[in-house]
Design a protein around this motif. Structure first.
Motif, short mmCIF file in Angstrom:
data_model
loop_
_atom_site.label_atom_id
_atom_site.label_comp_id
_atom_site.label_asym_id
_atom_site.label_seq_id
_atom_site.Cartn_x
_atom_site.Cartn_y
_atom_site.Cartn_z
N SER A 67 0.81 -1.23 0.00
CA SER A 67 0.00 0.00 0.00
C SER A 67 0.83 1.27 0.00
O SER A 67 0.39 2.31 0.49
N THR A 100 -11.36 2.20 4.31
CA THR A 100 -10.31 2.61 3.37
C THR A 100 -10.57 3.93 2.66
O THR A 100 -9.66 4.48 2.04
N ARG A 103 -8.07 6.39 3.65
CA ARG A 103 -6.77 6.32 2.95
C ARG A 103 -6.83 7.13 1.66
O ARG A 103 -5.89 7.86 1.33
N GLY A 242 -0.23 1.79 6.73
CA GLY A 242 -0.65 3.15 6.35
C GLY A 242 -2.12 3.30 6.06
O GLY A 242 -2.58 4.41 5.80
N ILE A 243 -2.90 2.22 6.10
CA ILE A 243 -4.32 2.29 5.78
C ILE A 243 -5.12 2.85 6.95
O ILE A 243 -5.76 3.90 6.86
N THR A 244 -5.09 2.15 8.09
CA THR A 244 -5.91 2.61 9.21
C THR A 244 -5.28 3.78 9.96
O THR A 244 -5.98 4.48 10.70
N SER A 246 -4.59 6.30 8.42
CA SER A 246 -5.34 7.36 7.74
C SER A 246 -6.68 7.61 8.42
O SER A 246 -7.20 8.73 8.41
N VAL A 261 0.80 11.04 8.39
CA VAL A 261 0.68 9.58 8.31
C VAL A 261 2.03 8.99 7.93
O VAL A 261 2.65 9.42 6.95
N ASP A 263 3.79 6.42 6.17
CA ASP A 263 3.33 5.58 5.07
C ASP A 263 3.79 4.13 5.22
O ASP A 263 3.01 3.20 5.02
#
Length: 282
Positions: A67, A100, A103, A242-244, A246, A261, A263
């Motif tokens: 990601s 998501t 994100r 880095g998804i959650t 966000s 964030v 990454d």
């Protein structure tokens, strides 16, 4: 347009010229999660007028970490194919357990899109209210987007190591308590258990009400405070990939705070033998 819009608002404004609706559903596919195909689900049922934003494609090709935010040229190419314009009003939603759409919100803002909102409750709330759905995929009219020079609000490993050492920002981890403490092994091979020393743990589901809508105001602030997070300090959000992280950044934004964030998040930090690591509670 506010950063969080209701299903009532979207229903009333769905045909407004210049409004773009993007389905940013993405399924991470960690061990134990049932396989799902976000594109197929979109084609089967989506909010009328929406376009599918394939977050899997919006990751940097060939990157060693999952990601990874796309390089500016790759982002600009994909955004142009979606027909996005910087002056558009964009509403994002998802139907994914990892929320998501947040994100996608971080990504669009990182590359200069400023009028971007999330749909409160996402597709699940839209369905519960029996609002209209449509099938098939739209073919957007391509646009041209200038390649941005850099991403905004993103941190790399060097930046995270610096702020972890000097304490210049509070690090907040969105993963579950079991993964944060190290009681549960990391699901990715070669990644150590635990967390970044000095970080706080705020599992991202704690930012939501039972019906899947976002907590707001005092209730949202209380979730941060209960985790020991000082909202008046600079914030750096991390998670697995880095998804959650966000999700936490968007939650801070709803409270009037801007958060960066990380990454690479724990997949990078925990997979690097040179980084310090901690286990147990914060």
């Amino acid at each position: 347009m506010t950063a969080l819009v209701s299903t009532e608002w979207l229903s009333a404004n769905i045909e407004t010229p210049g409004l773009r609706i993007l389905d940013a559903s993405y399924h991470i596919g960690l061990p134990g999660e049932p396989p799902r195909d976000a594109a197929a689900e979109f084609n089967a049922a989506h909010i009328p007028g929406a376009t599918f934003m394939d977050l899997a494609a919006f990751a940097e090709p060939g990157a060693p970490l999952p990601s990874t935010m796309p390089a500016p040229a790759h982002f600009a190419n994909l955004a142009a194919r979606l027909g996005l314009r910087r002056d558009a009003r964009i509403v994002l939603y998802d139907d994914a357990p990892h929320r998501t759409a947040a994100r996608a919100w971080v990504m669009l803002r990182a590359f200069g899109f400023t009028d971007v909102a999330l749909l409160d409750g996402g597709l699940a709330k839209w369905r519960v209210e029996e609002r209209p759905l449509t099938q098939g995929a739209l073919t957007p009219v391509s646009t041209t987007i200038d390649v941005p020079t850099s991403g905004i609000g993103l941190l790399d490993l060097a930046a995270m190591r610096a702020l972890q050492q000097d304490g210049s920002a509070q690090i907040v981890d969105a993963r579950s308590a079991a993964r944060f403490t190290g009681a549960e092994p990391d699901p990715r091979p070669g990644v150590a258990p635990g967390h970044i020393p000095g970080s706080r743990n705020l599992p991202y589901p704690q930012l939501f009400n039972a019906d899947g809508t976002w907590k707001q105001g005092d209730a949202l602030a209380a979730a941060f405070t209960a985790a020991g997070v000082d909202l008046d300090r600079p914030l750096a959000m991390t998670c697995g990939s880095g998804i959650t992280a966000s999700v936490l950044a968007f939650g801070a934004h709803l409270l009037g705070r801007e958060a960066a964030v990380y990454d690479g998040s724990w997949t990078e930090w925990g997979g690097d033998p040179a980084t310090p690591k901690a286990t147990g509670d914060a």
